[in-house]
Design an enzyme around this catalytic site. Structure first.
Site, PDB file in Angstrom:
ATOM      1  N   GLN A   1       0.851  -1.305   0.007  1.00 55.20           N
ATOM      2  CA  GLN A   1      -0.108   0.041  -0.015  1.00 55.20           C
ATOM      3  C   GLN A   1       0.866   1.241   0.176  1.00 55.20           C
ATOM      4  OE1 GLN A   1      -2.589  -0.580   3.469  1.00 55.20           O
ATOM      5  NE2 GLN A   1      -0.861  -0.781   4.884  1.00 55.20           N
ATOM      6  N   HIS A  39      -2.252   1.464  -3.907  1.00 60.43           N
ATOM      7  CA  HIS A  39      -2.789   2.880  -3.864  1.00 60.43           C
ATOM      8  C   HIS A  39      -1.947   3.494  -4.887  1.00 60.43           C
ATOM      9  CE1 HIS A  39      -4.229   2.531   0.458  1.00 60.43           C
ATOM     10  NE2 HIS A  39      -4.846   1.555  -0.425  1.00 60.43           N
ATOM     11  N   CYS A  68      -4.288  13.251 -25.631  1.00 65.10           N
ATOM     12  CA  CYS A  68      -5.929  13.896 -25.641  1.00 65.10           C
ATOM     13  C   CYS A  68      -5.741  15.110 -25.192  1.00 65.10           C
ATOM     14  CB  CYS A  68      -6.529  12.779 -24.900  1.00 65.10           C
ATOM     15  SG  CYS A  68      -6.501  12.870 -22.824  1.00 65.10           S
TER      16      CYS A  68
HETATM   17 ZN   LIG Z   1      -4.974  11.436 -22.220  1.00 69.03          ZN
END
Ligand SMILES: [Zn+2]
Length: 184
Positions: free
Chosen positions: A34, A52, A86
């Site tokens: 973790q 995590h 993106c």
């Molecule tokens: Zn992206």
């Protein structure tokens, strides 16, 4: 961002290094952690499941493409980093409080836990979910549970063996016992 750079400069300790050695010897299948500091990989562990997430990586908030966080910090400095695919915002690839866990990572951890013959719970009081479920999956499928921790924890009653010692002491010791046995 300076905070994350500080985190990356922390070095693995003898416990991390011992686990990496055990994996190289073929005695350890995987580390489920973790922690988000990436120190197991830095110590040489190859198969590390980070429940995590990790401060070593950045992730695009939109398309989930991953990047190396150190390189992103070098390239962008204090400017907001953007995804090359993106244009989405990049964030450190860690699970923040209240955020859901990465399902693929979680199911990989459960898969390893369920198939393990021995699970060693190291340096944790096993009080944080979902790490504290891993011994349950292991035990349910017939594994032995070793707990190495210098203080009592919530899953102690499930353990087959408890080593009440600091992990930095117990793990090198375990490693040398296995090594000696191989020499004989
Ligand atoms: Zn992206």
């Amino acid at each position: 961002m300076k905070y994350f750079m500080l985190g990356i400069e922390i070095k693995p300790n003898i416990a991390h290094i011992s686990l990496a050695e055990l994996e190289k010897m073929g005695k350890l299948c995987a580390v489920i952690t973790q922690n988000i500091d990436g120190l197991h990989q830095e110590a040489g562990s190859a198969r590390v499941i980070e429940l995590h997430g990790s401060l070593r990586n950045a992730i695009c908030a939109s398309c989930k493409r991953q990047y190396n966080l150190t390189e992103i910090i070098k390239r962008y400095g204090n400017a907001a980093p953007r995804c090359e695919s993106c244009g989405g915002l990049l964030k450190p690839d860690i699970v923040f409080f209240g955020e859901p866990l990465n399902e693929r990572v979680l199911s990989e951890a459960i898969d390893y836990a369920s198939r393990s013959k021995v699970m060693i719970a190291i340096g944790t009081s096993l009080s944080v979910s979902p790490a504290n479920y891993m011994p349950v999956y292991a035990k349910r499928n017939g594994a032995k549970l070793f707990i190495i921790n210098d203080s009592p924890g919530e899953e102690d009653s499930m353990a087959d063996i408890i080593i009440r010692e600091r992990v930095e002491v117990a793990l090198p010791e375990l490693l040398s016992i296995i090594n000696n046995r191989r020499l004989k």
